[in-house]
Motif scaffolding. Structure first.
Motif, PDB file in Angstrom:
ATOM      1  N   ASP A 100       0.890  -1.190   0.097  1.00 20.49           N
ATOM      2  CA  ASP A 100      -0.052  -0.079   0.058  1.00 20.49           C
ATOM      3  C   ASP A 100       0.964   1.201  -0.010  1.00 20.49           C
ATOM      4  N   GLU A 101       1.899   1.134   0.778  1.00 19.60           N
ATOM      5  CA  GLU A 101       2.792   2.295   0.744  1.00 19.60           C
ATOM      6  C   GLU A 101       3.535   2.507  -0.567  1.00 19.60           C
ATOM      7  N   GLY A 102       3.960   1.607  -0.792  1.00 22.80           N
ATOM      8  CA  GLY A 102       4.709   1.486  -2.197  1.00 22.80           C
ATOM      9  C   GLY A 102       3.769   1.970  -3.373  1.00 22.80           C
ATOM     10  N   ARG A 103       2.440   1.566  -3.295  1.00 16.94           N
ATOM     11  CA  ARG A 103       1.419   1.804  -4.474  1.00 16.94           C
ATOM     12  C   ARG A 103       1.301   3.504  -4.248  1.00 16.94           C
ATOM     13  N   LEU A 104       1.261   4.107  -3.076  1.00 18.41           N
ATOM     14  CA  LEU A 104       1.238   5.514  -2.769  1.00 18.41           C
ATOM     15  C   LEU A 104       2.351   6.176  -3.294  1.00 18.41           C
ATOM     16  N   ALA A 105       3.583   5.688  -3.194  1.00 20.51           N
ATOM     17  CA  ALA A 105       4.869   6.300  -3.651  1.00 20.51           C
ATOM     18  C   ALA A 105       4.704   6.188  -5.242  1.00 20.51           C
ATOM     19  N   VAL A 106       4.561   5.336  -5.769  1.00 17.47           N
ATOM     20  CA  VAL A 106       4.369   5.196  -7.373  1.00 17.47           C
ATOM     21  C   VAL A 106       3.506   6.013  -7.876  1.00 17.47           C
ATOM     22  N   GLN A 107       2.154   6.055  -7.144  1.00 13.71           N
ATOM     23  CA  GLN A 107       1.264   7.342  -7.834  1.00 13.71           C
ATOM     24  C   GLN A 107       1.922   8.458  -7.487  1.00 13.71           C
ATOM     25  N   LYS A 108       2.246   8.768  -6.523  1.00 14.84           N
ATOM     26  CA  LYS A 108       3.067  10.091  -6.394  1.00 14.84           C
ATOM     27  C   LYS A 108       4.058  10.474  -7.518  1.00 14.84           C
ATOM     28  N   LEU A 109       4.796   9.390  -7.673  1.00 13.58           N
ATOM     29  CA  LEU A 109       5.776   9.529  -8.869  1.00 13.58           C
ATOM     30  C   LEU A 109       5.269   9.814 -10.104  1.00 13.58           C
ATOM     31  N   LEU A 110       4.082   9.285 -10.361  1.00 13.51           N
ATOM     32  CA  LEU A 110       3.334   9.524 -11.682  1.00 13.51           C
ATOM     33  C   LEU A 110       2.739  10.944 -11.666  1.00 13.51           C
ATOM     34  N   GLU A 111       2.344  11.288 -10.471  1.00  8.72           N
ATOM     35  CA  GLU A 111       1.713  12.649 -10.438  1.00  8.72           C
ATOM     36  C   GLU A 111       2.720  13.614 -10.518  1.00  8.72           C
ATOM     37  N   LEU A 112       4.065  13.389 -10.252  1.00  8.58           N
ATOM     38  CA  LEU A 112       5.097  14.366 -10.415  1.00  8.58           C
ATOM     39  C   LEU A 112       5.760  14.440 -11.745  1.00  8.58           C
ATOM     40  N   ASP A 113       5.700  13.139 -12.257  1.00  9.75           N
ATOM     41  CA  ASP A 113       6.245  12.734 -13.429  1.00  9.75           C
ATOM     42  C   ASP A 113       5.404  12.046 -14.600  1.00  9.75           C
ATOM     43  N   PRO A 114       4.335  12.544 -15.044  1.00  8.57           N
ATOM     44  CA  PRO A 114       3.201  12.192 -15.756  1.00  8.57           C
ATOM     45  C   PRO A 114       3.971  11.497 -16.884  1.00  8.57           C
ATOM     46  N   THR A 115       4.923  12.006 -17.541  1.00  5.10           N
ATOM     47  CA  THR A 115       5.397  11.394 -18.908  1.00  5.10           C
ATOM     48  C   THR A 115       6.390  10.064 -18.211  1.00  5.10           C
ATOM     49  N   ASP A 116       6.232  10.010 -17.274  1.00  2.00           N
ATOM     50  CA  ASP A 116       7.241   8.648 -16.765  1.00  2.00           C
ATOM     51  C   ASP A 116       8.703   8.436 -17.468  1.00  2.00           C
ATOM     52  N   LYS A 117       9.412   9.640 -17.319  1.00  2.00           N
ATOM     53  CA  LYS A 117      10.706   9.359 -17.526  1.00  2.00           C
ATOM     54  C   LYS A 117      11.612   8.753 -16.965  1.00  2.00           C
ATOM     55  N   ILE A 118      11.082   8.226 -15.433  1.00  2.00           N
ATOM     56  CA  ILE A 118      12.119   7.480 -14.628  1.00  2.00           C
ATOM     57  C   ILE A 118      11.669   6.183 -14.568  1.00  2.00           C
ATOM     58  N   GLY A 119      10.369   5.691 -15.186  1.00  2.00           N
ATOM     59  CA  GLY A 119       9.830   4.341 -15.169  1.00  2.00           C
ATOM     60  C   GLY A 119       9.119   3.844 -14.286  1.00  2.00           C
ATOM     61  N   ALA A 120       8.206   4.674 -13.635  1.00  2.00           N
ATOM     62  CA  ALA A 120       7.341   4.434 -12.295  1.00  2.00           C
ATOM     63  C   ALA A 120       6.353   3.272 -12.898  1.00  2.00           C
ATOM     64  N   LYS A 121       6.082   3.471 -13.964  1.00  2.44           N
ATOM     65  CA  LYS A 121       4.843   2.350 -14.501  1.00  2.44           C
ATOM     66  C   LYS A 121       5.487   1.093 -14.359  1.00  2.44           C
ATOM     67  N   VAL A 122       6.613   0.876 -14.603  1.00  2.23           N
ATOM     68  CA  VAL A 122       7.022  -0.584 -14.478  1.00  2.23           C
ATOM     69  C   VAL A 122       6.755  -0.900 -12.828  1.00  2.23           C
ATOM     70  N   LEU A 123       6.960  -0.169 -11.789  1.00  2.00           N
ATOM     71  CA  LEU A 123       6.744  -0.719 -10.622  1.00  2.00           C
ATOM     72  C   LEU A 123       4.944  -0.756 -10.501  1.00  2.00           C
ATOM     73  N   LEU A 124       4.215   0.114 -11.176  1.00  2.00           N
ATOM     74  CA  LEU A 124       2.775  -0.042 -11.049  1.00  2.00           C
ATOM     75  C   LEU A 124       2.325  -1.506 -11.799  1.00  2.00           C
ATOM     76  N   GLY A 125       3.055  -1.668 -12.926  1.00  2.00           N
ATOM     77  CA  GLY A 125       2.696  -2.937 -13.466  1.00  2.00           C
ATOM     78  C   GLY A 125       2.878  -4.092 -12.585  1.00  2.00           C
ATOM     79  N   VAL A 126       4.137  -4.248 -11.842  1.00  2.00           N
ATOM     80  CA  VAL A 126       4.497  -5.225 -10.915  1.00  2.00           C
ATOM     81  C   VAL A 126       3.205  -5.314  -9.901  1.00  2.00           C
TER      82      VAL A 126
END
Length: 177
Positions: free
Chosen positions: A142-168
């Motif tokens: 749950d904490e990991g998901r919140l952090a990933v969601q924050k990453l995607l909010e801050l980096d909506p074009t996903d330059k750092i690859g947070a969607k990989v974590l979301l996929g996991v």
């Protein structure tokens, strides 16, 4: 467990910062020496960790020292200790970017997160990604998901690859065929 093809956030942090001004800025030569020795003696856990601790005693809040500690703990499988350092990296990155100390309070317009060449905002993003990844690995999804969601909010074009974590996260609990 993360897939074998996943690139650790630490590798990304390291690649992003090793040659950057952030790491070299104000690093005393004695600290640099200890970090170098820690790298050379990586296979000798006690010696490498002793050098990292010496570096930390001399420059406890320097990004290079924090990243060195993080890498050591991460690659040695000492994930709880790596998480503690990831939290320190997040705080350091927040301070360097004049952001709130709590990553949950950071907003997309608080820094130039969309400009990948800006090293300080990128340090924050990579630190948050490492934090998210470690939370997931340690079972705090749950904490990991919140952090990933924050990453995607801050980096909506996903330059750092947070969607990989979301996929996991989305695949967790599903049987692999």
């Amino acid at each position: 467990m993360m897939p074998d093809t996943f690139v650790s956030p630490q590798v990304e942090i390291n690649e992003a910062l090793v040659t950057g001004a952030l790491l070299g800025r104000g690093l005393p030569s004695e600290v640099e020496h200890h970090l170098g020795e820690a790298g050379l003696s990586y296979h000798l856990d006690d010696i490498a960790e002793r050098h990292l601790r010496e570096a930390a005693a001399l420059a406890p809040d320097h990004a290079a020292v924090l990243i060195g500690l993080y890498r050591f703990y991460f690659y040695k499988g000492r994930l709880a200790e790596a998480l503690a350092v990831a939290r320190r990296c997040l705080l350091k990155a927040a301070q360097e970017n004049n952001l709130p100390d709590d990553w949950r309070s950071v907003r997309a317009d608080d820094a130039e997160f969309g400009r990948y060449e800006n090293i300080l905002p990128r340090f924050f993003l990579f630190s948050l990604k490492g934090y998210a990844y470690l939370q997931m690995r340690l079972g705090e999804t749950d904490e990991g998901r919140l952090a990933v969601q924050k990453l995607l909010e801050l980096d909506p074009t996903d330059k750092i690859g947070a969607k990989v974590l979301l996929g996991v996260l989305e695949r967790m609990g599903h049987d692999d065929e």
